[in-house]
Enzyme design. Structure first.
Site: not given
Length: 444
Positions: A56, A134, A136, A186, A193, A242, A313, A333, A335
């Site tokens: 359904d 990655e 976390e 982490e 992580e 990330h 970062r 990457e 983030r």
């Protein structure tokens, strides 16, 4: 449990006999990425392959209306895996499903189908989309409060109370054929992580769904609770996802240029520019919950400002330099995504934004290698650095006006996603929270 990954229905039937499988769990997701599952016995398996299993659709978030509710789930034999946390005697396996209309056409509200459509468009241009996320997450004593297991920080040892949990999780992942690169504690207390080895986008979306299940199942076996909630603790870092990504043409990394100072090809630069240009529109998909925006604030390692860098970062997009000049390792990457997103829609929206940049030959601005968190508002303006949406409603407003999101998802998922998120925002904004009572009741 070692076995060769099946290629088709025949291989699955053979594995079922060899490993004494009794039950098969069929998995798929609603539009918000919540896993849906039902079990069939091995005796029904052949029917599931040939005819599919009916259910359904009106009871699934963002699926069919009640007057068009019949849906068919058809298992993908290449996703067959034996669940390592279930009994070995009369074992249990799982397969991801593709969802179909009763007449046999793919269902436009199936997130897995939407990702496949976007990957087909990329394939027509010669690209294979690879990702390495990655994810976390936090361990707490229960799902009723945020009592932590340890006060450990980034890479801490031996204050890490969850070393055994991560080890058992990795072993379970590997038993399902999921490759892990490494794991660690982490930054926040009780935060962890486990990094996954890169794979093509469809495989990786299935892996992310499996990973989230396994992390939670292993935690349950140890008497604790694992959560992918983006920001469960005030004053601590939230959990991100990330996402490392690249486009390949055959065996060649289309992002790599050995002559470029950043080792980035023009394709990679336009792809990054596409993400930067359209990130506000797709943020609703990458950060889809009210709580997601408690993570996206300055000072807690989550990106807020729309720029790119190599080592910085605080930037939204980073170009890792772990192995400079190595072709296969060249990637970007992103983030901002968090681990509570729907990976099928998240990966589709990233790809769509990046390919739009390539198609339209967007120009990439210069990287920002300063700590953007410490720049003043005027300094950021001078550098042309914009900000991500600051709340769910802001993200909804950007998504609602997005032509690329509508193109990537189609009318059904686009409309249902916006509608669902507006309801969530309305539900949130009418509630009175402890903060308001503590802050205002004594003085107003």
């Amino acid at each position: 449990m070692n076995y060769k990954k099946p290629r088709d229905q025949k291989d699955v039937m053979q594995l079922v006999k060899e490993h004494d499988i009794k039950f098969i769990r069929l998995w798929f997701t609603d539009i918000l990425g919540q896993l849906k599952s039902f079990a069939i016995t091995v005796e029904e398996l052949e029917v599931a392959f040939t005819e599919g299993m009916g259910f359904d659709g009106s009871s699934i978030k963002g699926f069919a209306r009640i007057d068009e509710s019949d849906m068919i789930a058809r298992p993908d034999p290449t996703t067959f895996a034996i669940l390592s946390w279930r009994p070995t005697d009369k074992a249990v396996a799982r397969m991801f499903c593709d969802i179909y209309e009763p007449e046999g056409t793919p269902y436009k509200g199936d997130p897995r189908y939407i990702l496949k459509l976007n990957l087909e468009k990329a394939a027509k241009k010669g690209y294979t989309f690879y990702l390495g996320p990655e994810l976390e997450y936090f361990y707490f004593r229960s799902d009723r409060n945020t009592e932590i297991l340890d006060e450990g920080g980034y890479f801490d040892y031996p204050m890490d109370a969850a070393e055994d949990l991560r080890r058992d999780t990795i072993l379970s992942l590997e038993q399902l054929g999921i490759k892990v690169e490494y794991s660690h504690h982490e930054v926040a207390p009780s935060q962890h992580e486990i990094d996954l080895r890169y794979a093509d986008a469809l495989t990786m979306a299935d892996i992310v769904m499996t990973y989230r299940v396994i992390v939670k199942e292993v935690a349950k076996q140890h008497g604790v609770y694992a959560t992918f909630m983006p920001k469960p603790l005030f004053g601590e870092n939230g959990s991100g996802m990330h996402t490392h990504q690249s486009l390949f043409k055959g065996d060649k990394n289309a992002f790599f240029d050995p002559k470029d100072p950043y080792y980035l090809s023009d394709i990679a630069k336009s792809y990054i520019a596409g993400l930067l240009t359209h990130i506000k529109e797709i943020t609703l998909v990458l950060n889809q919950w009210v709580n997601s925006y408690k993570r996206l604030v300055p000072g807690y390692e989550a990106p807020v400002y729309i720029c790119w860098a190599r080592r910085n970062r605080s930037a939204l997009i980073r170009v890792p330099l772990y192995k400079p000049g190595k072709e296969k390792a060249t990637r970007i990457e992103l983030r901002s995504p968090d681990p509570a997103c729907n990976p099928y829609l998240a990966f589709a929206s990233m790809l769509k934004a990046g390919l739009t940049g390539i198609e339209k030959k967007y120009k990439l601005p210069e990287p920002i290698e300063k700590d953007v968190y410490h720049l003043s508002h005027d300094e950021r303006n001078d550098l042309g650095i914009d900000s991500l949406p600051g709340s769910l409603i802001e993200a909804i407003e950007h998504a609602e006006k997005s032509s690329i999101l509508k193109e990537a998802f189609g009318e059904h998922i686009f409309t249902n996603l916006i509608e669902s998120k507006k309801k969530e925002w309305d539900d949130y904004r009418i509630r009175v929270f402890p903060y308001e009572i503590e802050r205002y009741l004594p003085v107003l």
